[in-house]
Scaffold this motif. Structure first.
Motif, mmCIF file in Angstrom:
data_model
loop_
_atom_site.group_PDB
_atom_site.id
_atom_site.type_symbol
_atom_site.label_atom_id
_atom_site.label_comp_id
_atom_site.label_asym_id
_atom_site.label_seq_id
_atom_site.Cartn_x
_atom_site.Cartn_y
_atom_site.Cartn_z
ATOM 1 N N TYR A 191 83.584 -9.522 11.395
ATOM 2 C CA TYR A 191 83.117 -10.777 11.977
ATOM 3 C C TYR A 191 81.665 -10.968 11.562
ATOM 4 O O TYR A 191 80.787 -10.212 11.990
ATOM 5 N N ALA A 192 81.410 -11.940 10.697
ATOM 6 C CA ALA A 192 80.061 -12.237 10.228
ATOM 7 C C ALA A 192 79.494 -13.360 11.090
ATOM 8 O O ALA A 192 79.999 -14.490 11.064
ATOM 9 N N VAL A 193 78.455 -13.042 11.850
ATOM 10 C CA VAL A 193 77.918 -13.975 12.853
ATOM 11 C C VAL A 193 76.538 -14.460 12.429
ATOM 12 O O VAL A 193 75.637 -13.658 12.175
ATOM 13 N N VAL A 238 89.279 -6.566 2.973
ATOM 14 C CA VAL A 238 88.640 -6.729 4.281
ATOM 15 C C VAL A 238 88.806 -8.165 4.755
ATOM 16 O O VAL A 238 88.381 -9.111 4.087
ATOM 17 N N GLU A 239 89.439 -8.314 5.889
ATOM 18 C CA GLU A 239 89.566 -9.650 6.499
ATOM 19 C C GLU A 239 88.201 -10.067 7.041
ATOM 20 O O GLU A 239 87.568 -9.323 7.791
ATOM 21 N N VAL A 240 87.756 -11.262 6.661
ATOM 22 C CA VAL A 240 86.442 -11.742 7.074
ATOM 23 C C VAL A 240 86.609 -12.984 7.946
ATOM 24 O O VAL A 240 87.292 -13.936 7.567
ATOM 25 N N VAL A 241 85.971 -12.945 9.111
ATOM 26 C CA VAL A 241 85.943 -14.101 10.010
ATOM 27 C C VAL A 241 84.505 -14.577 10.085
ATOM 28 O O VAL A 241 83.610 -13.825 10.478
ATOM 29 N N GLU A 242 84.259 -15.807 9.700
ATOM 30 C CA GLU A 242 82.904 -16.366 9.690
ATOM 31 C C GLU A 242 82.645 -17.114 10.987
ATOM 32 O O GLU A 242 83.424 -17.981 11.386
ATOM 33 N N VAL A 243 81.547 -16.765 11.641
ATOM 34 C CA VAL A 243 81.176 -17.387 12.912
ATOM 35 C C VAL A 243 79.790 -18.001 12.745
ATOM 36 O O VAL A 243 78.785 -17.299 12.686
ATOM 37 N N SER A 244 79.732 -19.311 12.650
ATOM 38 C CA SER A 244 78.468 -20.035 12.511
ATOM 39 C C SER A 244 78.347 -20.987 13.692
ATOM 40 O O SER A 244 79.111 -21.949 13.802
ATOM 41 N N ARG A 245 77.384 -20.698 14.571
ATOM 42 C CA ARG A 245 77.262 -21.485 15.798
ATOM 43 C C ARG A 245 75.801 -21.714 16.147
ATOM 44 O O ARG A 245 74.941 -20.902 15.823
ATOM 45 N N PRO A 246 75.535 -22.817 16.856
ATOM 46 C CA PRO A 246 74.159 -23.019 17.342
ATOM 47 C C PRO A 246 73.882 -22.103 18.527
ATOM 48 O O PRO A 246 74.802 -21.702 19.242
ATOM 49 N N GLY A 247 72.620 -21.741 18.689
ATOM 50 C CA GLY A 247 72.251 -20.936 19.851
ATOM 51 C C GLY A 247 71.481 -19.695 19.475
ATOM 52 O O GLY A 247 70.957 -19.567 18.368
ATOM 53 N N SER A 248 71.437 -18.765 20.393
ATOM 54 C CA SER A 248 70.692 -17.526 20.230
ATOM 55 C C SER A 248 71.507 -16.509 19.439
ATOM 56 O O SER A 248 72.649 -16.204 19.798
ATOM 57 N N ALA A 249 70.922 -15.958 18.364
ATOM 58 C CA ALA A 249 71.616 -14.940 17.574
ATOM 59 C C ALA A 249 71.915 -13.718 18.421
ATOM 60 O O ALA A 249 73.005 -13.140 18.350
ATOM 61 N N ALA A 250 70.950 -13.297 19.225
ATOM 62 C CA ALA A 250 71.144 -12.123 20.069
ATOM 63 C C ALA A 250 72.297 -12.337 21.042
ATOM 64 O O ALA A 250 73.149 -11.456 21.226
ATOM 65 N N ALA A 251 72.334 -13.506 21.671
ATOM 66 C CA ALA A 251 73.386 -13.792 22.651
ATOM 67 C C ALA A 251 74.766 -13.784 21.999
ATOM 68 O O ALA A 251 75.736 -13.252 22.564
ATOM 69 N N LEU A 252 74.869 -14.374 20.798
ATOM 70 C CA LEU A 252 76.155 -14.392 20.103
ATOM 71 C C LEU A 252 76.613 -12.982 19.745
ATOM 72 O O LEU A 252 77.789 -12.643 19.887
ATOM 73 N N LEU A 253 75.693 -12.153 19.282
ATOM 74 C CA LEU A 253 76.050 -10.797 18.892
ATOM 75 C C LEU A 253 76.409 -9.941 20.100
ATOM 76 O O LEU A 253 77.349 -9.140 20.051
ATOM 77 N N ILE A 254 75.675 -10.102 21.182
ATOM 78 C CA ILE A 254 75.971 -9.342 22.399
ATOM 79 C C ILE A 254 77.352 -9.716 22.927
ATOM 80 O O ILE A 254 78.136 -8.862 23.347
ATOM 81 N N ASP A 255 77.659 -11.000 22.888
ATOM 82 C CA ASP A 255 78.974 -11.457 23.333
ATOM 83 C C ASP A 255 80.072 -10.892 22.418
ATOM 84 O O ASP A 255 81.115 -10.415 22.899
ATOM 85 N N ALA A 284 67.106 -6.870 21.237
ATOM 86 C CA ALA A 284 67.992 -7.346 22.298
ATOM 87 C C ALA A 284 69.399 -6.774 22.159
ATOM 88 O O ALA A 284 70.016 -6.361 23.147
ATOM 89 N N VAL A 285 69.908 -6.736 20.930
ATOM 90 C CA VAL A 285 71.252 -6.203 20.708
ATOM 91 C C VAL A 285 71.306 -4.722 21.064
ATOM 92 O O VAL A 285 72.268 -4.248 21.680
ATOM 93 N N LEU A 286 70.269 -3.966 20.694
ATOM 94 C CA LEU A 286 70.230 -2.547 21.021
ATOM 95 C C LEU A 286 70.326 -2.299 22.519
ATOM 96 O O LEU A 286 70.952 -1.342 22.968
ATOM 97 N N HIS A 287 69.701 -3.150 23.293
ATOM 98 C CA HIS A 287 69.664 -2.928 24.738
ATOM 99 C C HIS A 287 70.900 -3.446 25.470
ATOM 100 O O HIS A 287 71.178 -3.006 26.583
ATOM 101 N N HIS A 288 71.640 -4.367 24.863
ATOM 102 C CA HIS A 288 72.707 -5.016 25.630
ATOM 103 C C HIS A 288 74.088 -4.985 24.978
ATOM 104 O O HIS A 288 75.053 -5.451 25.576
ATOM 105 N N SER A 289 74.204 -4.454 23.773
ATOM 106 C CA SER A 289 75.524 -4.337 23.151
ATOM 107 C C SER A 289 76.371 -3.337 23.930
ATOM 108 O O SER A 289 75.872 -2.319 24.400
ATOM 109 N N THR A 290 77.659 -3.617 24.026
ATOM 110 C CA THR A 290 78.567 -2.675 24.671
ATOM 111 C C THR A 290 79.273 -1.786 23.653
ATOM 112 O O THR A 290 80.021 -0.888 24.029
#
Length: 299
Positions: A191-193, A238-255, A284-290
């Motif tokens: 998933y490329a975000v 490799v199956e690639v899913v492209e995710v291009s969205r408005p908003g916070s990069a950190a929030a999208l990656l954490i989600d 941000a990703v380091l602190h909140h990624s699951t």
């Protein structure tokens, strides 16, 4: 020196989880694991105390990596596991040890109730100064957490891997190549975000101007597709899913991390040897990624 997957080990639950992750990764890469235990020299006044002296301290520092290695060998047959002990400041020693490593793996405590990481000063200093990829693994991480549920909805390490998530906040070949290789090893989707700032077009959400917002969205999606086109050709399986969205990069990656086996982000190499700057999104990703997070240094 032969390339290894090096683990910073201190006897904590989080470093134990890091060692387990490293052993699983070592099997995928056909590499040995090196458990690196760093101990601080005992101050002279303490060295005179019979219960806190140098001999007792040395006993415990030898016991931690030995027992950890024995356990890994039992649970991961076929994976070569070695140990090494060094004295000094942990961050300094780990940065030095990483120079001979293919990958450096560190543990990070889970944030109670939030499901993320607590990245201490040692971890941040190592990440900021190490040029090999560094993977952070939180306490309690299990192999089954990186796989999809079985048909009965039960966690299992025998099912397919969850996707690898790639953050393209600052796209770089080293970061992209690492993510594709990890997805290929796992037989997982990638998933490329990429997030983008929509504020110049925020007023065009309704009415005649809406077309401008749509066009900008298409341009951002096309730019992401163009970035990934040569990588799709290089990794056709490799199956690639492209995710291009408005908003916070950190929030999208954490989600996205909630359904990922691994999150891959970049960190720009800084020539200043001081400080622990790793970038706002990566921090941000380091602190909140699951999911475990791989930080890849790039120019």
């Amino acid at each position: 020196m032969a390339r290894t997957i090096t683990v910073g080990l201190d006897g904590s639950a989080e470093s134990g989880a890091a060692a387990e992750w490293a052993a699983r990764e070592a099997k995928l890469r056909d590499l040995p694991v090196r458990l690196m235990h760093v101990w601080m020299p005992v101050p002279e006044p303490m060295a005179q105390a019979p219960l806190l002296g140098a001999e007792t301290h040395q006993h415990w520092t030898e016991r931690v990596p030995r027992e950890a290695a024995e356990g890994l060998r039992l649970r991961h047959p076929g994976v070569e596991v070695g140990t090494e002990q060094r004295s000094g400041t942990p961050a300094e020693v780990l940065v030095e040890a990483a120079r001979d490593a293919e990958l450096l793996v560190l543990g990070s405590r889970a944030l109670s109730g939030l499901g993320g990481f607590l990245v201490g000063s040692v971890g941040q200093a190592v990440i900021a100064r190490t040029q090999v990829p560094v993977v952070l693994v939180r306490a309690g991480e299990q192999a089954a957490d990186e796989h999809v549920m079985d048909p009965a909805g039960i966690p299992s390490a025998a099912t397919a891997f969850r996707p690898v998530v790639l953050g393209l906040d600052s796209p770089d070949d080293a970061v992209i190549a690492f993510a594709f290789e990890e997805a290929k090893r796992r037989g997982a989707a990638l998933y490329a975000v990429r997030a983008w700032d929509s504020w110049p077009y925020a007023v065009y959400t309704v009415g005649p101007g809406f077309e401008h917002h749509e066009e900008f969205s298409r341009q951002r999606a096309d730019a992401l597709a163009e970035t990934l086109r040569p990588w799709r050709q290089k990794y056709p399986d490799v199956e690639v899913v492209e995710v291009s969205r408005p908003g916070s990069a950190a929030a999208l990656l954490i989600d996205a991390s909630r359904d990922a086996s691994l999150v891959v982000v970049g960190r720009r190499i800084r020539r200043n040897p001081f400080g622990t700057h790793i970038g706002a999104v990566t921090h941000a990703v380091l602190h909140h990624s699951t999911a475990p997070v791989a930080v890849v240094a790039h120019d």
